[in-house]
Design a protein around this motif. Sequence first.
Motif, PDB file in Angstrom:
ATOM      1  N   PHE A  21      -7.547 -23.547  72.232  1.00 11.24           N
ATOM      2  CA  PHE A  21      -7.715 -22.395  71.336  1.00 11.24           C
ATOM      3  C   PHE A  21      -7.669 -22.939  69.917  1.00 11.24           C
ATOM      4  O   PHE A  21      -6.673 -23.543  69.506  1.00 11.24           O
ATOM      5  CB  PHE A  21      -6.613 -21.362  71.555  1.00 11.24           C
ATOM      6  N   SER A  22      -8.733 -22.733  69.157  1.00 12.63           N
ATOM      7  CA  SER A  22      -8.849 -23.324  67.828  1.00 12.63           C
ATOM      8  C   SER A  22      -8.541 -22.307  66.733  1.00 12.63           C
ATOM      9  O   SER A  22      -9.166 -21.246  66.663  1.00 12.63           O
ATOM     10  CB  SER A  22     -10.261 -23.890  67.634  1.00 12.63           C
ATOM     11  N   LEU A  23      -7.589 -22.642  65.875  1.00  9.59           N
ATOM     12  CA  LEU A  23      -7.252 -21.804  64.725  1.00  9.59           C
ATOM     13  C   LEU A  23      -8.181 -22.142  63.569  1.00  9.59           C
ATOM     14  O   LEU A  23      -8.617 -23.283  63.421  1.00  9.59           O
ATOM     15  CB  LEU A  23      -5.810 -22.053  64.284  1.00  9.59           C
ATOM     16  N   GLU A  77      -7.139 -10.320  64.025  1.00 13.43           N
ATOM     17  CA  GLU A  77      -8.029 -10.708  65.118  1.00 13.43           C
ATOM     18  C   GLU A  77      -7.579 -12.003  65.795  1.00 13.43           C
ATOM     19  O   GLU A  77      -7.568 -12.103  67.029  1.00 13.43           O
ATOM     20  CB  GLU A  77      -9.461 -10.874  64.593  1.00 13.43           C
ATOM     21  N   GLU A  78      -7.192 -13.003  64.994  1.00 14.80           N
ATOM     22  CA  GLU A  78      -6.806 -14.293  65.562  1.00 14.80           C
ATOM     23  C   GLU A  78      -5.565 -14.175  66.441  1.00 14.80           C
ATOM     24  O   GLU A  78      -5.507 -14.705  67.548  1.00 14.80           O
ATOM     25  CB  GLU A  78      -6.559 -15.295  64.426  1.00 14.80           C
ATOM     26  N   PHE A  79      -4.565 -13.446  65.952  1.00 16.15           N
ATOM     27  CA  PHE A  79      -3.338 -13.248  66.730  1.00 16.15           C
ATOM     28  C   PHE A  79      -3.630 -12.514  68.036  1.00 16.15           C
ATOM     29  O   PHE A  79      -3.102 -12.865  69.096  1.00 16.15           O
ATOM     30  CB  PHE A  79      -2.310 -12.453  65.918  1.00 16.15           C
ATOM     31  N   LYS A 132     -13.344 -19.184  69.889  1.00 14.30           N
ATOM     32  CA  LYS A 132     -12.022 -19.768  69.667  1.00 14.30           C
ATOM     33  C   LYS A 132     -11.451 -20.393  70.933  1.00 14.30           C
ATOM     34  O   LYS A 132     -10.678 -21.337  70.879  1.00 14.30           O
ATOM     35  CB  LYS A 132     -11.051 -18.698  69.160  1.00 14.30           C
ATOM     36  N   LEU A 133     -11.792 -19.843  72.086  1.00 17.67           N
ATOM     37  CA  LEU A 133     -11.205 -20.288  73.349  1.00 17.67           C
ATOM     38  C   LEU A 133     -12.210 -21.081  74.176  1.00 17.67           C
ATOM     39  O   LEU A 133     -13.277 -20.583  74.512  1.00 17.67           O
ATOM     40  CB  LEU A 133     -10.714 -19.076  74.157  1.00 17.67           C
ATOM     41  N   GLU A 152      -5.630 -26.984  65.149  1.00 16.31           N
ATOM     42  CA  GLU A 152      -6.036 -26.547  63.807  1.00 16.31           C
ATOM     43  C   GLU A 152      -7.401 -27.137  63.482  1.00 16.31           C
ATOM     44  O   GLU A 152      -7.584 -28.354  63.525  1.00 16.31           O
ATOM     45  CB  GLU A 152      -5.005 -26.998  62.769  1.00 16.31           C
ATOM     46  N   GLY A 153      -8.382 -26.305  63.200  1.00 17.30           N
ATOM     47  CA  GLY A 153      -9.686 -26.780  62.757  1.00 17.30           C
ATOM     48  C   GLY A 153     -10.552 -27.364  63.857  1.00 17.30           C
ATOM     49  O   GLY A 153     -10.134 -27.538  64.994  1.00 17.30           O
TER      50      GLY A 153
END
Length: 650
Positions: A441-443, A462-464, A397-398, A421-422
Amino acid sequence: MAAPAPAHNYTEDSIKSLDWREHIRLRPGMYIGKLGDGSLPEDGIYVLLKEVLDNCIDEHVMGFGNSIEITITEDQTVTVRDYGRGIPLGKLMECAAQINTGAKYDSEAFKKSVGLNGVGIKAVNALSEFFEIQAVREKQTRSIEFSKGLVVYDMGKPKPCDEPNGTRIAFRADAESFADDTHFRLDFVREMLRFYAWLNPGLALLLKTPAGEEKFKSKDGLMDLIRSKLTEEPQYPIVHLEGKDVEVAFTHGTGYGEEYYSFVNGQHTTQGGTHLAAFREAIVQECREFYKKQFDPADVRGSLIAAVSVKVQEPVFESQTKTKLGSTHMEPNGRNLRGHVTSVISAQLDNFLHKHADIAKALQEKINSNEKERKEISGIQKAARENARKAKVHNKKLRDCRIHFDTKDKRREESTLFITEGDSASGSITKSRDVETQAVFSLRGKPLNCFGLTRKIVYENEEFYLLANALQIEEDLEELRFNRVVLATDADVDGMHIRLLMITYFLQFFPELVRKGHLYILQTPLFRVRNKKETYYCYSDEERQRAIHRCGKSAEITRFKGLGEISPDEFKHFIGPHMRLEPVKIRDHETDADGNALPSDHRSVKEMLSFYMGKNTPERQAYIVENLRIEQELEFKETAEKTEALAEAA
């Protein structure tokens, strides 16, 4: 093999000596921080205004003058008029154009002032294309006009005058030093004037602009400040304490984090310093002694909102912009600052709690509530930290950068985390970013709506948690890794929804990140207008129309509907040094001339989040219907504007 290039000769001619104005103009960052265009509250033009106002405030503090008038015209010329004693007429030139000159060196004339280094007003002079200083004393006046620090006109001998005593300074920032479109945002100016009013009860500040006049005045000082900053009902009435050269006001809310406003001699020290550290230590120490329990500091200070003001003779700040106090003593060779602040607050708070048993009980209940919640999530915290540690090495994600805000690197303030996003949007940013200072950082789609949930969800989701861990804000902002946290979403309905969900997340669990100005929204162009020679990126319909007019009949118009449609080669222009960022701000309560809160549609952040993000479906549906604009209507308007613009170009 080629001979090495000759080294640059280092001779007597290499040693340069600059006069005061040349040095300020060559190195403006040393004096006013970053230049900027006025879109951020820390930009240099607000430091110019503050330097002028600080002198007026010092006059008021010494007992001379209860009103200050500030005028900002359409061409961004600022005039500040106080009604103090007025600068001595024979020293007008020295005060405006001779560095290290001023009355602040005389501790009897200005015992506890902010402007101690004799530089401030000279920096304003050197960085202004127009600067005029006028003093009025005992029916006599004298004025001098400058441009970029050079004298344009000197009245010379004083002339008779019927105006009341005081000083008037007018200036307009120099386009060579600042950007062409540099301008004052009035909401930042208003915030500055509110702080001056809160720190100086009884002082009236009148702001005059083309839009009208506004008056800023406070009756209860720091208590008015806290009332204005409260975003929810406090847990108990505001506690106000005063001692020798120390004043504090505080209460607890129901949210998370700690919120502080600290001041030295009326100067807003946004980065705190010795005095704030002493307050944070003192409130924990006194609560432990009063309640006879060894509370955890986080339990005492959780959701605390406080204002701390101290008076220090000859304060030492860590930079010319005076945002952090470095002094260790209240006066030269005198009382220890940290010890004095701690002892005053401990003694005053002890007396207060003994006299107000109801507030003492409410404070204890709040601390116990914080302790209970902390213990409930301690197990979840431990598991989340372990999972984050395992995932850190290969966290997909990072996409991190090399320079972070919690380092001493000279580019630390440029450190930025884009939340996207994406994969398509994050891919464009990742390929075009500055790998030194910009991370991504990708959501994965829309995050959870966390309104009304407890902090427990930060560790269970987990994402938060990975986001909080990447930012290093789990406990507080002391080790924040990125100065700017930027929401980079598409300019469509889904993008706006994701933006709202992320703002809700930060307001709910990390409001101090928003309050301290670290959260932004990335503005990306809505249109690209080009012909064979020129390309324009337009952020509004107005900009698009101007671009069409410039490009003429051959204009090719592209509407961007998502970040993924913008190529990396183009995207690098939108996240470069001149990227457009809109700060996310928590709006203060509007106040009247006496500092009393005025009614508003949404009185608190909690109420606002409840309306937009809560489960009040019928009320929100009614609001949407009342404010609905049909898409066909928007498209028709857009087509009509495009046709009209093309006709004008033809």
